[in-house]
Design a protein around this motif. Structure first.
Motif, PDB file in Angstrom:
ATOM      1  N   ALA A 278       6.360  -5.037  -2.001  1.00 20.38           N
ATOM      2  CA  ALA A 278       6.689  -3.613  -1.981  1.00 20.38           C
ATOM      3  C   ALA A 278       5.486  -2.779  -1.531  1.00 20.38           C
ATOM      4  O   ALA A 278       5.628  -1.835  -0.736  1.00 20.38           O
ATOM      5  CB  ALA A 278       7.156  -3.166  -3.375  1.00 20.38           C
ATOM      6  N   PHE A 279       4.294  -3.147  -2.002  1.00 20.46           N
ATOM      7  CA  PHE A 279       3.075  -2.458  -1.583  1.00 20.46           C
ATOM      8  C   PHE A 279       2.851  -2.638  -0.083  1.00 20.46           C
ATOM      9  O   PHE A 279       2.538  -1.674   0.633  1.00 20.46           O
ATOM     10  CB  PHE A 279       1.881  -3.006  -2.363  1.00 20.46           C
ATOM     11  CG  PHE A 279       0.546  -2.523  -1.873  1.00 20.46           C
ATOM     12  CD1 PHE A 279       0.124  -1.224  -2.124  1.00 20.46           C
ATOM     13  CD2 PHE A 279      -0.290  -3.364  -1.152  1.00 20.46           C
ATOM     14  CE1 PHE A 279      -1.107  -0.768  -1.663  1.00 20.46           C
ATOM     15  CE2 PHE A 279      -1.523  -2.921  -0.685  1.00 20.46           C
ATOM     16  CZ  PHE A 279      -1.932  -1.618  -0.935  1.00 20.46           C
ATOM     17  N   ALA A 280       3.036  -3.878   0.410  1.00 23.32           N
ATOM     18  CA  ALA A 280       2.844  -4.158   1.835  1.00 23.32           C
ATOM     19  C   ALA A 280       3.792  -3.327   2.690  1.00 23.32           C
ATOM     20  O   ALA A 280       3.389  -2.763   3.726  1.00 23.32           O
ATOM     21  CB  ALA A 280       3.042  -5.646   2.104  1.00 23.32           C
ATOM     22  N   ILE A 281       5.037  -3.234   2.287  1.00 25.43           N
ATOM     23  CA  ILE A 281       6.023  -2.468   3.051  1.00 25.43           C
ATOM     24  C   ILE A 281       5.610  -1.000   3.131  1.00 25.43           C
ATOM     25  O   ILE A 281       5.700  -0.369   4.202  1.00 25.43           O
ATOM     26  CB  ILE A 281       7.427  -2.636   2.437  1.00 25.43           C
ATOM     27  CG1 ILE A 281       7.942  -4.056   2.714  1.00 25.43           C
ATOM     28  CG2 ILE A 281       8.399  -1.598   2.995  1.00 25.43           C
ATOM     29  CD1 ILE A 281       9.216  -4.409   1.976  1.00 25.43           C
ATOM     30  N   GLU A 282       5.128  -0.450   2.024  1.00 16.49           N
ATOM     31  CA  GLU A 282       4.684   0.948   2.037  1.00 16.49           C
ATOM     32  C   GLU A 282       3.498   1.144   2.972  1.00 16.49           C
ATOM     33  O   GLU A 282       3.431   2.143   3.707  1.00 16.49           O
ATOM     34  CB  GLU A 282       4.334   1.404   0.619  1.00 16.49           C
ATOM     35  CG  GLU A 282       5.535   1.584  -0.287  1.00 16.49           C
ATOM     36  CD  GLU A 282       6.598   2.487   0.323  1.00 16.49           C
ATOM     37  OE1 GLU A 282       6.252   3.620   0.733  1.00 16.49           O
ATOM     38  OE2 GLU A 282       7.771   2.059   0.408  1.00 16.49           O
TER      39      GLU A 282
END
Length: 356
Positions: free
Chosen positions: A76-80
């Motif tokens: 989720a952090f990577a996608i953001e």
């Protein structure tokens, strides 16, 4: 072939018709392992995500980007972070293969192509974090086999230590490497030079091994080839040289240049040698970092080059553009990334497309 390991060599990828393609051969994807280890970028981890995601954005313009990720929250952090730079998320895939660190060139999958079948296989070399310098590395060491199992691909286990950044390929039977790294006693002390050559040729499907000497100052890998000399086609290399005679890289890079001039390819021809400048020394917290324009990555859509806010950045980009007339050359600021002692080539590993 000497008999020291006939059993493993009799069933080697080379015997089965596989070989490791050159980096400029069309990719299906680029593999990465998402950076999360604070100790690799002490005090700077949060600053590397913007240039790292810019790299992914450029690569994703021409191929899939497949990212090893530890868990859902990291995904989720990577996608953001990827959204912030406008990366095409439709081109990006995540795989839950836990990693210890981000250096996918060295621990990631080495994809082979069958010369006749066109099918893929993987080599899962042993990985010991550059001579047991940065334990633990148990998660990194098994990533290639996990990927092979996921895609149902054959996987070969040479059971010796080898890193992707220590070898360069011209796609026509030649591998280039350094004695400083591959003959270091912290890798495979039970093997001599001839035996290491046999492993390289049998598991990468090659016909010759070309040796250079030392790597650049600050390189904690003991001299990876991808910081000094890179094949850009079957008979041409880009090699870094230092113009300042007082710089500690000057003599060793001159020695490597002289060695390159003596090497001959399988057809007996010498190499075409194109010289690439070095940036001015990049120092952080009194540490000389292994900043080099040679650590570029050849993607389908572009050649991505690390830059260092240096007077030689533009000169290096122009030289690299000159040897890749059919690809755009893109510089991305690597000043923070290099604090981790590697750059874009160290962070990535290509997966070739099936040849039709």
């Amino acid at each position: 072939m000497s008999s020291f390991n006939e059993v493993i060599f009799n069933n080697s990828p080379k015997k089965k018709g596989y070989s490791f393609p050159a980096e400029w051969v069309k990719h299906e994807a680029t593999w990465l392992s998402w950076p999360h280890k604070e100790a690799s970028w002490p005090g700077k981890l949060e600053t590397i995500y913007e240039p790292y995601c810019q790299f992914i954005k450029i690569v994703a313009e021409g191929e899939k980007v497949r990212i090893n990720i530890n868990d859902e929250s990291t995904k989720a952090f990577a996608i953001e972070e990827l959204k912030k730079v406008g990366a095409d998320l439709d081109q990006i895939e995540f795989y839950f293969n836990e990693s210890n660190d981000a250096w996918c060139r060295d621990h990631g999958p080495a994809f082979l192509l069958g010369r006749e079948s066109g099918e893929k296989a993987l080599v899962d070399w042993g990985y010991n974090a550059w001579g047991d310098k940065y334990p633990p590395y148990d998660l990194d060491d098994v990533i290639p086999t996990k990927i092979a199992q996921h895609f149902g691909l054959p996987v070969y286990h040479p059971d010796i230590v080898m890193e992707g950044g220590s070898v360069e390929f011209n796609g026509a039977g030649a591998i280039m490497t350094t004695t400083a790294c591959l003959l270091n006693e912290n890798r495979n002390p039970h093997l001599n030079k001839e035996q290491i050559e046999q492993y390289l040729m049998e598991f990468y499907g090659a016909e010759q091994v070309l040796w250079l000497g030392d790597g650049i100052v600050g390189d904690d890998t003991d001299g990876h080839i991808d910081d000094i000399t890179r094949f850009v086609n079957e008979d041409t290399v880009l090699t870094v040289v230092e113009s300042n005679p007082l710089d500690e890289n000057y003599l060793l890079l001159q020695e490597n240049l002289e060695m390159l001039k003596t090497l001959r390819l399988l057809n007996g021809k010498p190499l075409n040698i194109v010289e690439l400048p070095m940036p001015s020394p990049v120092i952080h917290e009194d540490t000389r970092l292994p900043a080099s324009y040679a650590n570029f990555y050849i993607a389908n859509a572009a050649v991505v080059v690390p830059t260092f806010r240096d007077v030689n950045d533009e000169k290096a980009l122009k030289i690299i553009q000159g040897v890749f007339p059919d690809r755009k050359v893109v510089g991305i600021d690597s000043t923070d990334i290099i604090w981790g002692l590697g750059s874009f080539h160290c962070l990535s590993q290509q997966e070739p497309a099936l040849q039709k």
